[in-house]
Design a protein around this motif. Structure first.
Motif, PDB file in Angstrom:
ATOM      1  N   GLU A  17       0.676  -1.486   0.109  1.00  0.00           N
ATOM      2  CA  GLU A  17      -0.149   0.147  -0.330  1.00  0.00           C
ATOM      3  C   GLU A  17       0.536   1.510  -0.067  1.00  0.00           C
ATOM      4  OE1 GLU A  17      -3.906   1.995  -0.259  1.00  0.00           O
ATOM      5  OE2 GLU A  17      -3.275  -0.783  -0.064  1.00  0.00           O
ATOM      6  N   THR A  18       1.013   2.062  -0.946  1.00  0.00           N
ATOM      7  CA  THR A  18       1.891   3.347  -1.404  1.00  0.00           C
ATOM      8  C   THR A  18       1.096   4.470  -1.257  1.00  0.00           C
ATOM      9  OG1 THR A  18       4.012   3.780  -3.147  1.00  0.00           O
ATOM     10  CG2 THR A  18       2.279   3.303  -3.960  1.00  0.00           C
ATOM     11  N   ASP A  19       1.992   5.517  -1.300  1.00  0.00           N
ATOM     12  CA  ASP A  19       1.202   6.911  -1.307  1.00  0.00           C
ATOM     13  C   ASP A  19       1.718   7.403  -2.683  1.00  0.00           C
ATOM     14  OD1 ASP A  19      -0.011   6.919   0.946  1.00  0.00           O
ATOM     15  OD2 ASP A  19       0.794   7.959   1.822  1.00  0.00           O
ATOM     16  N   ASP A  20       2.087   6.876  -3.785  1.00  0.00           N
ATOM     17  CA  ASP A  20       2.691   6.744  -5.248  1.00  0.00           C
ATOM     18  C   ASP A  20       1.995   6.675  -6.277  1.00  0.00           C
ATOM     19  OD1 ASP A  20       5.329   7.244  -4.212  1.00  0.00           O
ATOM     20  OD2 ASP A  20       5.820   5.111  -4.813  1.00  0.00           O
ATOM     21  N   THR A  21       1.448   7.840  -7.060  1.00  0.00           N
ATOM     22  CA  THR A  21       0.393   7.445  -8.374  1.00  0.00           C
ATOM     23  C   THR A  21       1.291   6.350  -8.969  1.00  0.00           C
ATOM     24  OG1 THR A  21       2.321   8.969  -9.560  1.00  0.00           O
ATOM     25  CG2 THR A  21       0.316   9.933  -7.580  1.00  0.00           C
ATOM     26  N   ALA A  22       0.451   5.904 -10.342  1.00  0.00           N
ATOM     27  CA  ALA A  22       0.247   4.867 -10.354  1.00  0.00           C
ATOM     28  C   ALA A  22       1.865   5.106 -11.664  1.00  0.00           C
ATOM     29  CB  ALA A  22      -0.570   4.422 -11.233  1.00  0.00           C
ATOM     30  N   THR A  23       1.862   6.340 -12.020  1.00  0.00           N
ATOM     31  CA  THR A  23       2.453   6.924 -13.205  1.00  0.00           C
ATOM     32  C   THR A  23       4.098   6.354 -12.415  1.00  0.00           C
ATOM     33  OG1 THR A  23       1.111   9.011 -13.994  1.00  0.00           O
ATOM     34  CG2 THR A  23       3.539   9.134 -14.144  1.00  0.00           C
ATOM     35  N   GLN A  24       4.049   7.223 -10.893  1.00  0.00           N
ATOM     36  CA  GLN A  24       5.235   7.137 -10.192  1.00  0.00           C
ATOM     37  C   GLN A  24       5.596   5.600 -10.166  1.00  0.00           C
ATOM     38  OE1 GLN A  24       3.991   9.003  -6.400  1.00  0.00           O
ATOM     39  NE2 GLN A  24       5.626  10.756  -7.004  1.00  0.00           N
ATOM     40  N   VAL A  25       4.840   4.677 -10.449  1.00  0.00           N
ATOM     41  CA  VAL A  25       4.894   3.322  -9.708  1.00  0.00           C
ATOM     42  C   VAL A  25       5.557   2.345 -11.062  1.00  0.00           C
ATOM     43  CG1 VAL A  25       4.169   0.801  -9.807  1.00  0.00           C
ATOM     44  CG2 VAL A  25       3.819   3.070  -7.800  1.00  0.00           C
ATOM     45  N   ILE A  26       5.104   3.184 -12.316  1.00  0.00           N
ATOM     46  CA  ILE A  26       5.644   2.254 -13.437  1.00  0.00           C
ATOM     47  C   ILE A  26       7.127   3.377 -14.076  1.00  0.00           C
ATOM     48  CG2 ILE A  26       4.877   2.935 -15.981  1.00  0.00           C
ATOM     49  CD1 ILE A  26       1.670   2.459 -14.881  1.00  0.00           C
ATOM     50  N   GLU A  27       6.960   4.000 -13.879  1.00  0.00           N
ATOM     51  CA  GLU A  27       8.076   5.233 -13.889  1.00  0.00           C
ATOM     52  C   GLU A  27       9.601   4.488 -13.269  1.00  0.00           C
ATOM     53  OE1 GLU A  27       8.148   9.780 -14.110  1.00  0.00           O
ATOM     54  OE2 GLU A  27       7.118   9.575 -15.565  1.00  0.00           O
ATOM     55  N   ALA A  28       9.208   4.300 -11.772  1.00  0.00           N
ATOM     56  CA  ALA A  28      10.201   3.337 -10.977  1.00  0.00           C
ATOM     57  C   ALA A  28      10.534   2.220 -11.496  1.00  0.00           C
ATOM     58  CB  ALA A  28      10.097   3.535  -9.763  1.00  0.00           C
ATOM     59  N   PHE A  29       9.549   1.112 -11.986  1.00  0.00           N
ATOM     60  CA  PHE A  29       9.821  -0.167 -12.623  1.00  0.00           C
ATOM     61  C   PHE A  29      10.687   0.237 -14.047  1.00  0.00           C
ATOM     62  CE2 PHE A  29       7.941  -3.337 -14.933  1.00  0.00           C
ATOM     63  CZ  PHE A  29       8.818  -4.651 -14.627  1.00  0.00           C
ATOM     64  N   GLN A  30      10.288   1.237 -14.963  1.00  0.00           N
ATOM     65  CA  GLN A  30      11.030   0.862 -16.234  1.00  0.00           C
ATOM     66  C   GLN A  30      13.042   1.751 -15.694  1.00  0.00           C
ATOM     67  OE1 GLN A  30       8.276   4.239 -17.520  1.00  0.00           O
ATOM     68  NE2 GLN A  30       7.063   2.562 -19.323  1.00  0.00           N
ATOM     69  N   LYS A  31      12.363   2.334 -15.171  1.00  0.00           N
ATOM     70  CA  LYS A  31      13.894   2.726 -14.664  1.00  0.00           C
ATOM     71  C   LYS A  31      14.853   1.310 -14.160  1.00  0.00           C
ATOM     72  CE  LYS A  31      17.043   5.407 -11.977  1.00  0.00           C
ATOM     73  NZ  LYS A  31      17.097   6.698 -10.932  1.00  0.00           N
ATOM     74  N   ALA A  32      14.322   0.700 -13.062  1.00  0.00           N
ATOM     75  CA  ALA A  32      14.324   0.021 -12.731  1.00  0.00           C
ATOM     76  C   ALA A  32      15.261  -1.276 -13.697  1.00  0.00           C
ATOM     77  CB  ALA A  32      14.240  -0.683 -11.521  1.00  0.00           C
ATOM     78  N   ILE A  33      14.214  -1.575 -14.475  1.00  0.00           N
ATOM     79  CA  ILE A  33      14.471  -2.518 -15.612  1.00  0.00           C
ATOM     80  C   ILE A  33      15.416  -1.528 -16.578  1.00  0.00           C
ATOM     81  CG2 ILE A  33      13.267  -3.687 -17.465  1.00  0.00           C
ATOM     82  CD1 ILE A  33      12.593  -5.236 -15.682  1.00  0.00           C
ATOM     83  N   ALA A  34      15.621  -1.348 -16.879  1.00  0.00           N
ATOM     84  CA  ALA A  34      16.752  -0.174 -17.934  1.00  0.00           C
ATOM     85  C   ALA A  34      17.684  -0.411 -17.014  1.00  0.00           C
ATOM     86  CB  ALA A  34      15.991   1.136 -18.112  1.00  0.00           C
TER      87      ALA A  34
END
Length: 74
Positions: A17-34
């Motif tokens: 359960e996070t206070d981050d937005t969906a966009t922030q989670v997606i960006e963090a995931f894309q950066k981690a994958i890259a």
């Protein structure tokens, strides 16, 4: 927002359960994958969950909703 993380070869999913937005989670995931690094999710109480991005099978992003006040939805 509730984020469910499916991890390869593990039958149970991880829920954060996070206070981050969906966009922030997606960006963090894309950066981690890259970067072939870690996905870091911070929960609503300030704790952190670190997940190796390469082992993530899926992310299920819940609905973004404001914090509830009171005894429930009326």
């Amino acid at each position: 927002m509730e984020v469910k993380v499916g991890i390869q070869h593990i039958t149970r999913e991880l829920t954060v359960e996070t206070d981050d937005t969906a966009t922030q989670v997606i960006e963090a995931f894309q950066k981690a994958i890259a970067e072939d690094g870690l996905l870091t999710l911070t929960d609503t109480k300030g704790g952190s969950t670190l997940i190796r991005a390469a082992s993530v099978a899926y992310l299920d992003l819940g609905k973004e909703q404001p914090r509830r006040v009171g005894f429930g939805d009326i």
